[in-house]
Each structure stands twice: as C-alpha cells, then as structure tokens.
Design a protein around this motif. Structure first.
Motif, PDB file in Angstrom:
ATOM      1  N   SER A 330     -19.087 -12.368  26.760  1.00  0.00           N
ATOM      2  CA  SER A 330     -19.526 -13.940  26.808  1.00  0.00           C
ATOM      3  C   SER A 330     -20.682 -13.986  27.829  1.00  0.00           C
ATOM      4  O   SER A 330     -21.147 -15.163  27.612  1.00  0.00           O
ATOM      5  CB  SER A 330     -18.321 -14.479  27.476  1.00  0.00           C
ATOM      6  OG  SER A 330     -17.083 -14.291  26.826  1.00  0.00           O
ATOM      7  N   ILE A 331     -21.329 -13.048  28.222  1.00  0.00           N
ATOM      8  CA  ILE A 331     -22.302 -13.233  29.150  1.00  0.00           C
ATOM      9  C   ILE A 331     -23.712 -12.617  28.574  1.00  0.00           C
ATOM     10  O   ILE A 331     -23.665 -11.029  28.550  1.00  0.00           O
ATOM     11  CB  ILE A 331     -22.260 -12.579  30.592  1.00  0.00           C
ATOM     12  CG1 ILE A 331     -21.004 -13.201  31.130  1.00  0.00           C
ATOM     13  CG2 ILE A 331     -23.462 -12.557  31.557  1.00  0.00           C
ATOM     14  CD1 ILE A 331     -20.624 -12.808  32.512  1.00  0.00           C
ATOM     15  N   ARG A 332     -24.615 -13.071  27.855  1.00  0.00           N
ATOM     16  CA  ARG A 332     -25.790 -12.684  27.443  1.00  0.00           C
ATOM     17  C   ARG A 332     -26.608 -11.666  28.141  1.00  0.00           C
ATOM     18  O   ARG A 332     -27.269 -10.824  27.892  1.00  0.00           O
ATOM     19  CB  ARG A 332     -26.506 -13.621  26.470  1.00  0.00           C
ATOM     20  CG  ARG A 332     -27.697 -13.241  25.643  1.00  0.00           C
ATOM     21  CD  ARG A 332     -28.267 -14.260  24.583  1.00  0.00           C
ATOM     22  NE  ARG A 332     -27.105 -14.683  23.894  1.00  0.00           N
ATOM     23  CZ  ARG A 332     -27.270 -15.618  22.895  1.00  0.00           C
ATOM     24  NH1 ARG A 332     -28.480 -16.334  22.847  1.00  0.00           N
ATOM     25  NH2 ARG A 332     -26.378 -15.997  22.187  1.00  0.00           N
ATOM     26  N   SER A 333     -26.962 -12.253  29.342  1.00  0.00           N
ATOM     27  CA  SER A 333     -27.977 -11.615  30.251  1.00  0.00           C
ATOM     28  C   SER A 333     -27.149 -11.462  31.354  1.00  0.00           C
ATOM     29  O   SER A 333     -27.272 -12.415  32.649  1.00  0.00           O
ATOM     30  CB  SER A 333     -29.008 -12.549  30.341  1.00  0.00           C
ATOM     31  OG  SER A 333     -29.999 -11.555  31.310  1.00  0.00           O
ATOM     32  N   PRO A 334     -26.650 -10.211  31.953  1.00  0.00           N
ATOM     33  CA  PRO A 334     -25.855 -10.119  33.238  1.00  0.00           C
ATOM     34  C   PRO A 334     -26.744 -10.450  34.493  1.00  0.00           C
ATOM     35  O   PRO A 334     -26.382 -10.883  35.402  1.00  0.00           O
ATOM     36  CB  PRO A 334     -25.398  -8.770  33.064  1.00  0.00           C
ATOM     37  CG  PRO A 334     -24.944  -8.572  31.757  1.00  0.00           C
ATOM     38  CD  PRO A 334     -26.155  -9.277  30.756  1.00  0.00           C
ATOM     39  N   GLY A 335     -28.227  -9.918  34.133  1.00  0.00           N
ATOM     40  CA  GLY A 335     -29.061  -9.970  35.161  1.00  0.00           C
ATOM     41  C   GLY A 335     -29.495 -11.492  35.728  1.00  0.00           C
ATOM     42  O   GLY A 335     -29.554 -11.775  36.610  1.00  0.00           O
ATOM     43  N   ALA A 336     -29.927 -12.144  34.624  1.00  0.00           N
ATOM     44  CA  ALA A 336     -29.858 -13.529  34.757  1.00  0.00           C
ATOM     45  C   ALA A 336     -28.776 -14.385  35.275  1.00  0.00           C
ATOM     46  O   ALA A 336     -28.884 -15.188  36.114  1.00  0.00           O
ATOM     47  CB  ALA A 336     -30.528 -14.011  33.450  1.00  0.00           C
ATOM     48  N   TYR A 337     -27.652 -13.931  34.956  1.00  0.00           N
ATOM     49  CA  TYR A 337     -26.481 -14.463  35.507  1.00  0.00           C
ATOM     50  C   TYR A 337     -26.319 -14.148  37.009  1.00  0.00           C
ATOM     51  O   TYR A 337     -25.987 -15.061  37.605  1.00  0.00           O
ATOM     52  CB  TYR A 337     -24.988 -14.090  34.484  1.00  0.00           C
ATOM     53  CG  TYR A 337     -23.681 -14.553  34.919  1.00  0.00           C
ATOM     54  CD1 TYR A 337     -23.572 -15.850  34.262  1.00  0.00           C
ATOM     55  CD2 TYR A 337     -22.780 -14.221  35.745  1.00  0.00           C
ATOM     56  CE1 TYR A 337     -22.403 -16.714  34.695  1.00  0.00           C
ATOM     57  CE2 TYR A 337     -21.706 -14.503  36.059  1.00  0.00           C
ATOM     58  CZ  TYR A 337     -21.416 -16.046  35.646  1.00  0.00           C
ATOM     59  OH  TYR A 337     -20.228 -16.450  35.779  1.00  0.00           O
ATOM     60  N   LEU A 338     -26.553 -13.067  37.292  1.00  0.00           N
ATOM     61  CA  LEU A 338     -26.379 -12.703  38.724  1.00  0.00           C
ATOM     62  C   LEU A 338     -27.259 -13.384  39.545  1.00  0.00           C
ATOM     63  O   LEU A 338     -27.080 -14.016  40.620  1.00  0.00           O
ATOM     64  CB  LEU A 338     -26.467 -11.240  38.893  1.00  0.00           C
ATOM     65  CG  LEU A 338     -26.154 -11.010  40.400  1.00  0.00           C
ATOM     66  CD1 LEU A 338     -24.819 -11.416  41.056  1.00  0.00           C
ATOM     67  CD2 LEU A 338     -26.366  -9.260  40.197  1.00  0.00           C
ATOM     68  N   ARG A 339     -28.556 -13.583  38.831  1.00  0.00           N
ATOM     69  CA  ARG A 339     -29.625 -14.341  39.925  1.00  0.00           C
ATOM     70  C   ARG A 339     -29.316 -15.870  39.953  1.00  0.00           C
ATOM     71  O   ARG A 339     -29.403 -16.457  40.888  1.00  0.00           O
ATOM     72  CB  ARG A 339     -30.799 -14.222  39.041  1.00  0.00           C
ATOM     73  CG  ARG A 339     -31.696 -12.679  38.908  1.00  0.00           C
ATOM     74  CD  ARG A 339     -33.167 -12.796  38.452  1.00  0.00           C
ATOM     75  NE  ARG A 339     -32.940 -13.254  37.397  1.00  0.00           N
ATOM     76  CZ  ARG A 339     -33.026 -12.116  36.251  1.00  0.00           C
ATOM     77  NH1 ARG A 339     -33.039 -10.848  36.606  1.00  0.00           N
ATOM     78  NH2 ARG A 339     -33.278 -12.521  34.896  1.00  0.00           N
ATOM     79  N   HIS A 340     -28.701 -16.403  38.746  1.00  0.00           N
ATOM     80  CA  HIS A 340     -28.117 -17.795  38.879  1.00  0.00           C
ATOM     81  C   HIS A 340     -27.129 -17.848  40.069  1.00  0.00           C
ATOM     82  O   HIS A 340     -27.080 -18.751  40.916  1.00  0.00           O
ATOM     83  CB  HIS A 340     -27.629 -18.147  37.583  1.00  0.00           C
ATOM     84  CG  HIS A 340     -26.803 -19.499  37.659  1.00  0.00           C
ATOM     85  ND1 HIS A 340     -27.241 -20.624  37.928  1.00  0.00           N
ATOM     86  CD2 HIS A 340     -25.474 -19.462  37.695  1.00  0.00           C
ATOM     87  CE1 HIS A 340     -26.432 -21.627  37.793  1.00  0.00           C
ATOM     88  NE2 HIS A 340     -25.079 -20.941  37.785  1.00  0.00           N
ATOM     89  N   LEU A 341     -26.326 -16.831  40.008  1.00  0.00           N
ATOM     90  CA  LEU A 341     -24.962 -16.885  41.218  1.00  0.00           C
ATOM     91  C   LEU A 341     -25.899 -16.651  42.670  1.00  0.00           C
ATOM     92  O   LEU A 341     -25.271 -17.377  43.542  1.00  0.00           O
ATOM     93  CB  LEU A 341     -23.896 -15.727  40.882  1.00  0.00           C
ATOM     94  CG  LEU A 341     -23.115 -15.891  39.587  1.00  0.00           C
ATOM     95  CD1 LEU A 341     -22.293 -14.753  39.626  1.00  0.00           C
ATOM     96  CD2 LEU A 341     -22.537 -17.427  39.544  1.00  0.00           C
TER      97      LEU A 341
END
Length: 368
Positions: A330-341
């Motif tokens: 469900s998460i296309r870009s884990p790196g971008a997702y973590l940066r958002h968090l």
C-alpha cells in the motif's frame, strides 16, 4: 466565407469563441491513461509527446464533438512547440498516431491544414481529428486500471525479491545469483523473471542450515503461534520478575503522553519481518537491529533513518519500519513516506499508537 490561419491559432474559430468544456472526456486524463497503456499500442514516449502537443491546440480540457475536435497546426508550429523536433521525426510520430487509430487525418486537396467557416459555424476542417481518442475513453480507462494494478503487483513482487536477496546475502554473502537479481531489479519489472528469482531465493533461504530450524518454527500451527504470543504477554505483566528473558519481553517505551507500547504488542501485530529474520526477538535492541537491516531492503536510506531516530527515537522508528513492511503493497515509496512522518513528528502531530494498531485492522492509512 473566411479562412482561419493554422499558423495563428491551430484551431477552428468556432471552438475558440464558443468552447463547450463538458462536451467530451478530459484530454489530460485520456493522455494519462494512454501513457499507462502505451505498451498495448506500441507507442513510445516521443510519440506521446507529439500527441500531447496536438492536445494543447484544444482551448479547453475536454475534447469537443464534431469538427471542433479537429486541430490544424502546421508542422513548423508543432515542431516549435516540441522544442525544435526535426520535421522528419515529427512526421514519423504523426504517422504512428494515425496508424494506431488514436487520431485521424483529414487532408485538404493541397494537403494544407485549415478550417473554413460559413457564418459562425465551421463548414469543413482539415487537420488532425482527435475524436477517435475521445471515443476510446471507456476502453482506455479500463485498460489503464488493469495496467496500473499489474504494475503495482510487479513492484510489490520486486520489493519482496529485493528483501529476499538481502536475506540471502546476510546468510551466505554475495553470489552470482544475487548480482544477477540486482541487475534484474534495475530493469523494467518482468513477472516471469521476478517469479523465478523469488522462487530461487526462497529455496536458498529455506534450505540454508542456519535458517532451517526457524523455517520449521514458522510453519507450526496457529495454536503454537497463539501460545507464543500468550507467553510474551505473560512476561509483559510481570516486568519485575527475576527471569531476564521475561524482563526483556516486558520492555516498554513511552510512546506519547504516558501511553506505553510493549514489545509483546509490537511482536503480536507485526509479523512480516519474521519472513526475513525468524530468530526469536528478546529485546527492543533486537527490534532496532532488525529495523536497521530492513530499512535499506525496503528502499529507505541511512540518512533518513538517522533523522527519524533523532526525531522520533530509536524504538518508535523501529516500530514505524515494521509497520511499513506490513503495508508494503500500500506504500509506493517507503523512503518518502518516512520523510513525511518525520515532518509530522517535528510538528508535534505524530502518533505512533494509531499506526501500530492500524496494522491488523485492514486500514491502509497507517497514521491518523
């Protein structure tokens, strides 16, 4: 009668003066769908860029019906709009669009492109008719949805292959197979090749001497897994016990506002990591170590991990990585997702408890 110059407008006067934006489908949505299904029509990116240039001569987002869907820019005008594409190349891509049935060509007797008007109406228009593209709207939408779903499945499969590759390297070091898979992952995903790589890596992990006992443990019954979790919960209820193993299982950390997260709860809710690191977790130090090794496997760079630990804390970051692994599809870009968090955490609005408890809820949105 009057003659509308294709050099000045590239469009019929009727369409410029009286646009009807809701007459047809959205031209940019159609272009996006066609881009996603380009392989079905054997279209290159340059051919699609020529189509995009043709669409810019429509004054509205929607492709109108009738003669208003005909655009008639000269080759020179198109070439200028395509940053100087050579006319020989432009003609080749225009021919491809016509042969693919995406546009049709309405040639005048002298092969010039223009429109003739009678009063306020268009009597005849010569140029490229975009009506065939509009007529493909329903089929293109269906094909694009299938293509996107297939692409997402292949990307998820590639991620699993890369995770398995990292696990194999941890077990036995690099080999010609892991080097081949690294090259394979850099190319456009191909299902057959990825499936074979997945099977080869799985066989290596399952048959490796140091991983075989844990693999057997993973294949035990649900009742055994349930007893394992119950034992962890018992340890958690008695953190003052003298047994060091029990105390380690009972470790907690303050998530926010005095609310505690126990190691047992993390292990109960996050199971995917066990496919790569099946050894028993005895402490938060183990979880942090596992998350550090998982991060590059799912595409998270070391600087991002360092910033996450600095902002959220090592334990919270470890939980986030395990949750991301649970929801990889469900998460296309884990790196971008973590940066958002990290940004959310820096603003003081990040809450890890809803994220952890959403893992088994079927909710793709990990955070609130």
């Amino acid at each position: 009668m009057k003659h509308a110059s294709q050099i000045q407008f590239g469009r019929p006067v009727e369409a410029v003066q009286n646009p009807s934006p809701q007459e047809g489908p959205d031209k940019w949505e159609l272009l996006k769908s066609l881009t996603d299904t380009a392989g079905e029509f054997d279209l290159s990116h340059r051919t699609l860029s020529v189509l995009k240039a043709l669409l810019t001569f429509l004054p509205t987002r929607h492709i109108p019906r009738g003669l208003a869907a005909v655009v008639f820019p000269s080759n020179k005008t198109l070439s200028d709009r395509l940053s100087g594409m050579p006319e020989s190349t432009l003609r080749r891509h225009l021919t491809k669009l016509v042969q693919s049935g995406i546009v049709s060509r309405q040639d005048s007797p002298n092969r010039k492109r223009y429109a003739r008007h009678v009063g306020a109406g268009v009597a005849i228009a010569y140029g490229f008719d975009l009506a065939p593209l509009a007529a493909m709207h329903t089929d293109l939408t269906t094909l694009a949805q299938r293509a996107r779903a297939k692409r997402d499945q292949l990307l998820a499969l590639r991620d699993r292959v890369l995770c398995l590759r990292a696990a194999v390297i941890d077990l036995q070091g690099q080999s010609p197979l892991t080097d081949h898979i690294a090259r394979l992952a850099r190319r456009k995903p191909e299902e057959e090749a990825l499936m074979k790589a997945h099977q080869d890596l799985t066989d290596l992990v399952d048959n490796h001497p140091t991983s075989a006992p844990e693999a057997n443990e993973l294949s035990t019954s649900d009742n055994q897994n349930e007893r394992h979790i119950q034992n962890e919960l018992k340890y958690d209820l008695d953190p003052e016990g003298t047994d060091t193993q029990m105390a380690a299982h009972a470790e907690r950390f303050d998530a926010e506002n005095g609310k505690m997260i126990s190691l047992a709860e993390v292990i109960e809710r996050c199971q995917a990591y066990k496919g790569f690191f099946p050894n028993i977790v005895r402490s938060w130090r183990d979880i942090i170590s596992i998350s550090d090794r998982l991060a590059p496997m799912v595409g998270i760079d070391q600087p991002v991990m360092h910033q996450a630990k600095k902002t959220m804390g090592a334990e919270a970051t470890a939980v986030v990585i395990l949750c991301i692994l649970e929801k990889m599809e469900s998460i296309r870009s884990p790196g971008a997702y973590l940066r958002h968090l990290i940004k959310v955490a820096m603003s003081g609005n990040f809450s890890i408890l809803p994220m952890l408890r959403a893992v088994k809820s079927g909710n793709c949105q990990l955070t609130t």
